[in-house]
Design an enzyme around this catalytic site. Structure first.
Site, PDB file in Angstrom:
ATOM      1  N   HIS A 162      75.878  48.911  22.067  1.00 15.53           N
ATOM      2  CA  HIS A 162      74.820  48.198  21.340  1.00 15.53           C
ATOM      3  C   HIS A 162      73.596  49.103  21.170  1.00 15.53           C
ATOM      4  O   HIS A 162      73.402  50.026  21.959  1.00 15.53           O
ATOM      5  CB  HIS A 162      74.359  46.973  22.146  1.00 15.53           C
ATOM      6  CG  HIS A 162      75.344  45.857  22.197  1.00 15.53           C
ATOM      7  ND1 HIS A 162      75.798  45.310  23.377  1.00 15.53           N
ATOM      8  CD2 HIS A 162      75.957  45.161  21.216  1.00 15.53           C
ATOM      9  CE1 HIS A 162      76.642  44.322  23.118  1.00 15.53           C
ATOM     10  NE2 HIS A 162      76.763  44.216  21.813  1.00 15.53           N
ATOM     11  N   CYS A 247      70.996  42.293  28.745  1.00 15.90           N
ATOM     12  CA  CYS A 247      72.167  41.467  28.389  1.00 15.90           C
ATOM     13  C   CYS A 247      72.216  40.147  29.134  1.00 15.90           C
ATOM     14  O   CYS A 247      72.831  39.196  28.666  1.00 15.90           O
ATOM     15  CB  CYS A 247      73.464  42.187  28.736  1.00 15.90           C
ATOM     16  SG  CYS A 247      73.486  43.898  28.285  1.00 15.90           S
TER      17      CYS A 247
HETATM   18  C1  CIR Z   1      81.021  43.133  26.086  1.00 20.49           C
HETATM   19  O1  CIR Z   1      81.657  44.159  25.878  1.00 20.49           O
HETATM   20  O2  CIR Z   1      80.772  42.318  25.181  1.00 20.49           O
HETATM   21  C2  CIR Z   1      80.508  42.848  27.487  1.00 20.49           C
HETATM   22  N1  CIR Z   1      81.462  43.313  28.443  1.00 20.49           N
HETATM   23  C3  CIR Z   1      79.188  43.527  27.717  1.00 20.49           C
HETATM   24  C4  CIR Z   1      78.108  42.991  26.829  1.00 20.49           C
HETATM   25  C5  CIR Z   1      76.800  43.644  27.097  1.00 20.49           C
HETATM   26  N2  CIR Z   1      75.781  43.032  26.326  1.00 20.49           N
HETATM   27  C6  CIR Z   1      74.739  43.665  25.854  1.00 20.49           C
HETATM   28  O3  CIR Z   1      74.635  44.894  25.947  1.00 20.49           O
HETATM   29  N3  CIR Z   1      73.835  42.948  25.199  1.00 20.49           N
END
Ligand code: CIR
Length: 252
Positions: A162, A247
């Site tokens: 991201h 997150c």
């Molecule tokens: C994913 O790959 O969607 C989750 N394991 C991690 C999401 C992390 N979210 C973020 O950076 N906003």
């Protein structure tokens, strides 16, 4: 920089380790993740936030990464459409919660967008184009934000999950970023991270404090030089699942 009064978080579930990851750091421990999540919630409270803790939902192993499910401003909560199919329905519970506080709008197909790709800098929103956020999602978000008096623009992001995996806005015109993104935001005032500390680009400014991940001494020293009051949070288990400090919460 906007001030926050509320946070929504969701606890990690027992099947947290079954979520999506690209890291090679090993399998996370559920017990440790829960402990770290509790400490994270305490840090949010120290920043003055009223924290709503949602129970884990075992249908969604990545459900604790609530940031990806919405973009929230003072005026509106924009419910996202997460870019990985396994995460799309995470938004329903979050939408229900946010609608207790805000008017809501939605990103719809064929758009998709993860909140982790949205970096707010004062009144402007940078939207990372990644595997999780496409141009249709970005355009929809921009036109919703425009209605509420905000501006937006897109940034191409390669190789990282991201936009905010690699850059954070700290307030006062300061950023912290990995080299690849720092170049795109130059000539802003940017702490450029050593590659071995790149995880620490994901910092979280909340009111008078800056949350930083524990264990990144070089970036910590540079941040302290700028005079921020920091709270260090252990993130080892979330890092194993590609998650960072931003997150784990939705702030408003
Ligand atoms: C994913 O790959 O969607 C989750 N394991 C991690 C999401 C992390 N979210 C973020 O950076 N906003």
């Amino acid at each position: 920089m906007q001030r926050f009064t509320n946070a929504i978080v969701r606890q990690p579930g027992k099947n947290f380790a079954d979520g999506i990851t690209t890291s090679n750091l090993g399998k996370p421990s559920y017990e440790k993740a829960l402990e770290q999540h509790n400490a994270y919630c305490e840090a949010l409270k120290k920043c003055g936030l009223d924290v709503t803790v949602l129970e884990a939902d075992e249908r969604f192993p990545d459900g604790c990464f609530v940031e990806d499910t919405a973009v929230v401003t003072k005026e509106v909560a924009i419910i996202s459409r997460p870019g990985d199919p396994s995460r799309i329905d995470e938004v329903e519970k979050i939408s229900e919660e946010l609608s207790k506080h805000k008017k809501t709008e939605r990103i719809v197909a064929p758009g998709f967008l993860d909140g982790g790709d949205i970096m707010r800098v004062e009144n402007h929103f940078y939207i990372g184009l990644t595997k999780r956020t496409n141009i249709e999602g970005a355009n929809q978000l921009e036109s919703i934000l425009n209605k509420y008096g905000h501006t937006a623009s897109t940034v191409n992001v390669d190789k990282i999950l991201h936009l905010k995996t690699g850059i954070a806005y700290l307030g006062d015109g300061n950023f912290i970023a990995v080299k690849q993104l720092a170049e795109k935001f130059s000539p802003s005032k940017i702490i450029v991270l050593d590659p071995e500390e790149s995880y620490s680009a994901n910092c979280l400014k909340i009111n008078n404090y800056l949350l930083v991940p524990k264990g990144f001494p070089k970036s910590k020293a540079k941040i302290l030089e700028l005079g921020y009051d920091i709270i260090e949070v252990e993130m080892s288990e979330f890092r194993k699942m590609d998650g960072g400090l931003t997150c784990l919460s939705l702030l408003f």
